[in-house]
Design an enzyme around this catalytic site. Structure first.
Site, PDB file in Angstrom:
ATOM      1  N   HIS A  56      -9.570   2.503   0.260  1.00 19.10           N
ATOM      2  CA  HIS A  56      -8.133   2.294   0.226  1.00 19.10           C
ATOM      3  C   HIS A  56      -7.789   1.677  -1.125  1.00 19.10           C
ATOM      4  O   HIS A  56      -8.158   0.538  -1.413  1.00 19.10           O
ATOM      5  CB  HIS A  56      -7.709   1.378   1.375  1.00 19.10           C
ATOM      6  CG  HIS A  56      -6.221   1.242   1.506  1.00 19.10           C
ATOM      7  ND1 HIS A  56      -5.334   1.953   0.725  1.00 19.10           N
ATOM      8  CD2 HIS A  56      -5.462   0.482   2.347  1.00 19.10           C
ATOM      9  CE1 HIS A  56      -4.098   1.627   1.068  1.00 19.10           C
ATOM     10  NE2 HIS A  56      -4.145   0.744   2.044  1.00 19.10           N
ATOM     11  N   HIS A 104      -2.270   8.496   6.020  1.00 16.27           N
ATOM     12  CA  HIS A 104      -2.589   7.201   5.424  1.00 16.27           C
ATOM     13  C   HIS A 104      -4.005   6.823   5.868  1.00 16.27           C
ATOM     14  O   HIS A 104      -4.836   6.481   5.054  1.00 16.27           O
ATOM     15  CB  HIS A 104      -1.556   6.163   5.866  1.00 16.27           C
ATOM     16  CG  HIS A 104      -1.704   4.838   5.197  1.00 16.27           C
ATOM     17  ND1 HIS A 104      -1.796   4.713   3.836  1.00 16.27           N
ATOM     18  CD2 HIS A 104      -1.785   3.565   5.708  1.00 16.27           C
ATOM     19  CE1 HIS A 104      -1.922   3.412   3.527  1.00 16.27           C
ATOM     20  NE2 HIS A 104      -1.916   2.715   4.639  1.00 16.27           N
ATOM     21  N   CYS A 116       0.797  -1.233   0.000  1.00 19.37           N
ATOM     22  CA  CYS A 116       0.000   0.000   0.000  1.00 19.37           C
ATOM     23  C   CYS A 116       0.829   1.283   0.000  1.00 19.37           C
ATOM     24  O   CYS A 116       0.285   2.381   0.013  1.00 19.37           O
ATOM     25  CB  CYS A 116      -0.952  -0.023   1.181  1.00 19.37           C
ATOM     26  SG  CYS A 116      -1.902  -1.550   1.202  1.00 19.37           S
TER      27      CYS A 116
END
Lengths: 85, 396, 355
Positions: free
Chosen positions: B326, B291, B158
């Site tokens: 996400h 994040h 990620c």
């Protein structure tokens, strides 16, 4: 209950790939996590699937696993009381 | 040495171009919905940031022939990269030493999972066998742009796109290239939905970053690319600079394969390195695009790392993942676009769905659109394997 | 600007390259279209509690990197950069198969976690407790070369004093079957296989892990220095000569300066023509090939890099990797050229560290 405990031990060894450990090496009251068998959070997730797949018990919050997976003793008691298959 | 950003492109669940994304951000319009493009048994129990265009529609938009073998990941990437190149006013892509660094985690998994067994029976679908690996999606984007040069792909889960930006900036700084198109692309796939499901970090409702009662993340799909150019090219072509990449840092948490450490060591080190390279003090940062995946673990760990860096003076921060979900390897690229938009418009985008502060610390994200003069934005992205990245974007 | 030296190597391949002297125990295969890694016993490298969940790629990566670090006498690198074309594909397959076969039920996380491409680099860092820079590149045949380029820039710019880099790929049964379907892997009917004189389409597929320690300091045990690295996405066959010529000129080199050229020929009759112009260009130069020993995989060029390092360090070109039987007294400057199916071309110049 004794049969369930034996079954659990061998299943745990199998799904967690604990190559160097035998059923006899695990005592009913040994801690499965931390200092005992040394399992970690990924193993906990594997055990949650084991409960679902083998005994029809669904845990939705991984935090619930903490008390249940303390030892073979606690785990077998929980399974005996909650199993649906 | 700062590196100029001269173009950007994006496609996400909140819009098919930069303007549409900006419009959704300022209007607080989320892209989280129920999955429509493919079947999964989890359909009714998860929400996703899905782009509501079918593969056929994407192929049509790109003008691809029916015998093409683009995965969805490659198509999303090609759309965003093409926008970025046009935005930067590039006429001849190979005129300067130009590179492409993309990021992906699933690559062509969307096709692999569709045809996994069918490959053996049906010859027609075999064209996708070669589309599986991550590098293929990047090559497809390069070919679509007509780009010949240094083409490569980063895959660090990620944080991938942040690392693609970093490598691109490094290649320009070291004089290897004059221009690099950097970014990331990831399509939704059963593979990742089920993967995150097994980790029990998927929310069954809208994700709520930094909220005490957060239940996990929503997966999303997106692609975004930035054009980075050397000062020489900027001067020679009299280019309009949108913003600069002024600092970056990558560090490893070295704590656990998937979880972040309790004190956010990797995140702390990444932010510290980025500030050092940018030659900035924490107090120079005007906005943090966090994040903020809304998993119990990430938001706590990241929050602690932010407190370690900024101490008493944490600037406004928000996670835009409540808008987009996400988007894995693309996340840092779409958040890079949002960071540049924040700089250009002097706006901080809201952290949607926040209600209750976490009890572990006193951190409250910016929950409404806020206007503020912004000189420097710090953007965080963290991934499996302890991979922690920070990129700092600056107006000048 | 500092120079980037190769000070430690570790290689696991289809040959016994891990525990023996350089190419002292090799066998030539002409009948298998898939070759598997000759793996060491991992017990001395990885604790049992950790090994139980590790994919083959992770294990190979940890063992090869341990050896490279040991040889360089380095405990903790400043950065870890890996390249892998397909990542830990065995676990990816396992997880995907479970999704499809069980209709998305009863899935467990381990294989999903291992399927992430950066799992090798991440687990090496976890084992070493290395909190530094940690990147993974996944771009077919330049996955390793991108890692090398990144590391070289950081060593030269003094961002890192030492970097652990590596290329790793593993095979997996379903993917192998798919590659056979579309003739990426040679057909059984085309036996015997030859890399020197390709007579059939496709390659002999394999796996392996080669790791290297790069440092900004020349040491007694340095193998070579990395002078230049170039990556090019795609070329036509008739563009190769120009690509190589321009690259050499940019680094003040002429073809005659090259003491050996290491070529990535893999025996694919459709694409080995890419090396023809190189053969003409370097007609009078010792030519080296290696994929007849390593097989082909996305990071097989890291095996070629290992071969080149050893030729320079030993100042000897073993017969088994010699393509045109030419030899030289000294191997000072070595050029490596690799490509895969006309894509992902790379050029590397290595120089003897002692000159």
């Amino acid at each position: 209950m004794e049969a369930l405990k034996q079954e659990l031990k061998s299943k745990i060894i199998e799904v967690l790939n604990l190559e160097d450990i035998a059923v006899e090496d695990i005592n009913d009251n040994d801690a499965l996590f931390g200092d005992g068998l040394g399992l970690d959070s990924i193993d906990a997730l594997e055990l949650i699937v084991l409960l679902d797949k083998e005994y029809g018990i669904k845990l939705t919050d991984p935090k619930d696993g903490k008390a249940i997976f303390e030892s073979i003793e606690t785990m077998s008691k929980y399974i005996a009381a909650n199993r649906t298959k | 040495m700062k590196v100029a950003i001269t173009g950007m492109g994006i496609i996400s669940s909140i819009g098919n171009n930069v303007e549409a994304n900006y419009h959704a951000l300022v209007n607080g319009k989320t892209g989280i919905s129920t999955i429509e493009n493919f079947e999964t048994v989890h359909k009714d129990v998860i929400k996703v940031g899905e782009i509501k265009l079918t593969n056929q529609q994407l192929a049509q938009q790109l003008g691809l022939d029916s015998d093409n073998n683009f995965s969805r990941t490659a198509m999303l990437g090609a759309i965003a990269a093409q926008q970025a190149v046009e935005h930067a006013g590039i006429q001849h892509i190979n005129e300067y030493r130009t590179g492409l660094i993309s990021a992906t985690s699933v690559g062509g998994m969307d096709m692999t999972e569709k045809y996994y067994y069918e490959y053996f029976e049906n010859e027609a679908c075999r064209k996708y066998i070669n589309s599986h690996d991550g590098g293929d999606s990047t090559h497809k984007i390069a070919e679509h742009l007509g780009l010949k040069g240094l083409v490569t792909t980063v895959s660090t889960a990620c944080s991938s796109a942040a690392n693609a930006i970093m490598m691109g900036a490094r290649l320009i700084q070291s004089g290897q290239l004059d221009r690099v198109i950097v970014g990331g692309t990831d399509a939704l796939a059963k593979f990742t939905i089920n993967g995150f499901k097994t980790l029990m970090i998927l929310s069954d409702t809208y994700n709520t970053p930094f909220d005490h009662n957060r239940k996990g993340l929503n997966l999303g799909e997106a692609a975004a690319f930035l054009v980075l150019e050397s000062d020489d090219v900027v001067q020679k072509e009299n280019k309009k600079v949108l913003a600069y990449v002024s600092g970056f840092g990558n560090a490893n948490d070295a704590y656990h394969q998937t979880a972040s450490s309790e004190n956010g060591e990797g995140a702390f080190l990444a932010m510290q390195k980025a500030l050092k390279i940018a030659n900035l003090k924490p107090s120079d940062i005007d906005y943090i695009n966090a994040h903020g995946t809304a998993t119990p673990n990430n938001d706590l760990s990241e929050g602690r790392a932010i407190l370690r860096i900024f101490e008493e003076n944490v600037p406004e921060f928000s996670s835009t993942k409540a808008f987009t979900g996400h988007t894995l390897a693309a996340a840092a690229a779409i958040e890079a676009v949002y960071s540049v938009l924040a700089l250009q418009n002097n706006s901080i985008f809201p952290n949607l769905n926040f209600n209750t502060p976490m009890e572990e610390f006193d951190l409250v994200p910016q929950t409404t659109l806020k206007e503020k003069t912004i000189h420097h934005v710090l953007s965080n992205s963290f991934g499996f394997g302890g991979n922690c990245s920070t990129v700092i974007f600056s107006k000048k | 600007m500092k120079t980037c030296y190769i000070n430690g190597v570790g290689c696991i391949s289809t040959q016994n390259t891990f525990e023996t002297e350089f190419l002292s125990e090799v066998t030539l295969n002409e009948t298998e279209n898939v070759l598997f890694a000759n793996q060491p016993s991992y017990k001395e490298f990885i604790p049992p509690a950790m090994i139980r969940r590790m994919a083959k790629g992770v294990k190979m990566g940890i063992a090869a990197s341990t050896k490279a670090l040991k040889e360089a006498n380095l405990d903790l690198p400043d950065a870890i950069i890996t390249g892998t074309g397909m990542g830990c594909v065995e676990d990816s397959e396992k997880f995907l198969k479970a999704i499809l076969d069980n209709n998305e039920q009863f899935l467990t996380p381990t294989s999903f976690i291992q399927s992430t491409h950066n799992t090798v680099g991440g687990q090496i860092a976890l084992g070493l407790q290395c909190k530094g820079y940690n990147f993974t590149y996944v771009n077919g045949a330049v996955s390793f070369e991108t890692a090398l380029l990144d590391a070289k820039m950081q060593v030269e710019n003094e961002e890192a004093n030492n970097v652990l880099i590596g290329g790793v790929d593993e095979t997996s049964s379903h993917t192998l079957e798919l590659f056979k379907l579309i003739n990426i892997i040679k057909s059984e009917a085309d036996k015997p296989y030859s890399v020197v004189t390709p007579n059939s389409k496709g390659v002999v597929f394999s796996e392996g892990a080669s790791f290297f320690v790069l440092e900004n300091e020349k040491k007694d045990n340095s193998y070579a220095s990395v002078q230049a690295v170039s990556i090019m996405s795609a070329l036509e066959m008739d563009e190769v000569q120009d690509y190589i010529g321009t690259f050499l000129a940019a680094h003040d080199l002429k073809p005659s300066d090259i003491d050996a050229v290491v070529l990535g020929n893999n025996g694919d009759s459709e694409f080995d023509g890419y090396y023809d112009s190189t053969k003409t260009m370097f007609e009078a130069t010792p030519q080296v090939f290696y994929k007849h020993l390593s097989g082909e995989y996305n990071t097989a060029s890291s095996f070629g890099f290992w071969v080149a390092c050893n030729i320079i360090k030993n100042q000897e070109l073993p017969e088994i990797v010699s393509l045109n039987s030419l030899k030289k007294e000294k191997y000072t400057t070595v050029l490596l050229y690799n490509q895969y199916r006309g894509k992902d071309h790379s050029l590397i110049v290595l120089k003897n560290a002692k000159t």
